[in-house]
Structure formats: structure tokens, C-alpha cells
Design a protein around this motif. Sequence first.
Motif, PDB file in Angstrom:
ATOM      1  N   ASN A  27     -57.855 -19.020 -83.580  1.00  0.00           N
ATOM      2  CA  ASN A  27     -56.701 -19.187 -83.879  1.00  0.00           C
ATOM      3  C   ASN A  27     -56.040 -20.361 -84.117  1.00  0.00           C
ATOM      4  N   HIS A  48     -48.840 -12.476 -83.221  1.00  0.00           N
ATOM      5  CA  HIS A  48     -48.766 -11.466 -84.012  1.00  0.00           C
ATOM      6  C   HIS A  48     -50.089 -10.493 -84.098  1.00  0.00           C
ATOM      7  N   ILE A  49     -49.772  -9.230 -84.191  1.00  0.00           N
ATOM      8  CA  ILE A  49     -50.974  -8.403 -84.133  1.00  0.00           C
ATOM      9  C   ILE A  49     -52.153  -8.595 -85.175  1.00  0.00           C
ATOM     10  N   ASP A  50     -51.488  -9.247 -86.346  1.00  0.00           N
ATOM     11  CA  ASP A  50     -52.674  -9.437 -87.453  1.00  0.00           C
ATOM     12  C   ASP A  50     -53.538 -10.609 -86.859  1.00  0.00           C
ATOM     13  N   TRP A  51     -53.028 -11.498 -85.913  1.00  0.00           N
ATOM     14  CA  TRP A  51     -54.064 -12.365 -85.224  1.00  0.00           C
ATOM     15  C   TRP A  51     -55.236 -11.585 -84.735  1.00  0.00           C
ATOM     16  N   VAL A  99     -56.198  -8.596 -85.146  1.00  0.00           N
ATOM     17  CA  VAL A  99     -57.005  -7.676 -86.168  1.00  0.00           C
ATOM     18  C   VAL A  99     -57.984  -8.676 -87.050  1.00  0.00           C
ATOM     19  N   GLY A 100     -57.473  -9.916 -87.274  1.00  0.00           N
ATOM     20  CA  GLY A 100     -58.288 -10.721 -87.999  1.00  0.00           C
ATOM     21  C   GLY A 100     -59.322 -11.293 -87.101  1.00  0.00           C
TER      22      GLY A 100
END
Length: 61
Positions: free
Chosen positions: A45, A54-57, A59-60
Motif C-alpha cells: 500500500n 479504505h476498504i478498497d485497499w 479488496v485490492g
Amino acid sequence: MSKQINEKNERIKRYFLTYRKHSKQVSEKTLDREIAHLERFDMWNNRKDFDKFHIDWAVGF
């Protein structure tokens, strides 16, 4: 090479591991694996502040 260590993230990781060790009473082996995974995520990251997570981190990753 990765960015310079983010001191805020290091404090958060230390606080989390202290909590896991004393409150949840997990083994040293488990703590070692958790810190390795946290470090891997932190590097992936680009050492962005965990405070701005952020939750997208996740998920990614």
C-alpha cells in the motif's frame, strides 16, 4: 525499494500486536505471522497512513 517507514503505521501495528498478545492471548508464532502480513500489506500500500484506511485497499490486496 519501498518508501520510508511510516511511524504512525508502526505505532498502530505495535498497539494491535500488544492487544492481540495480551487480550486475545495468541501465541508468539501467530503474532510473528500477523506482523509479517501487516508489513506485507503496508509495503503493498506504499505505506499510506492506516488512519485513512479504505476498504478498497483490503479488496485490492
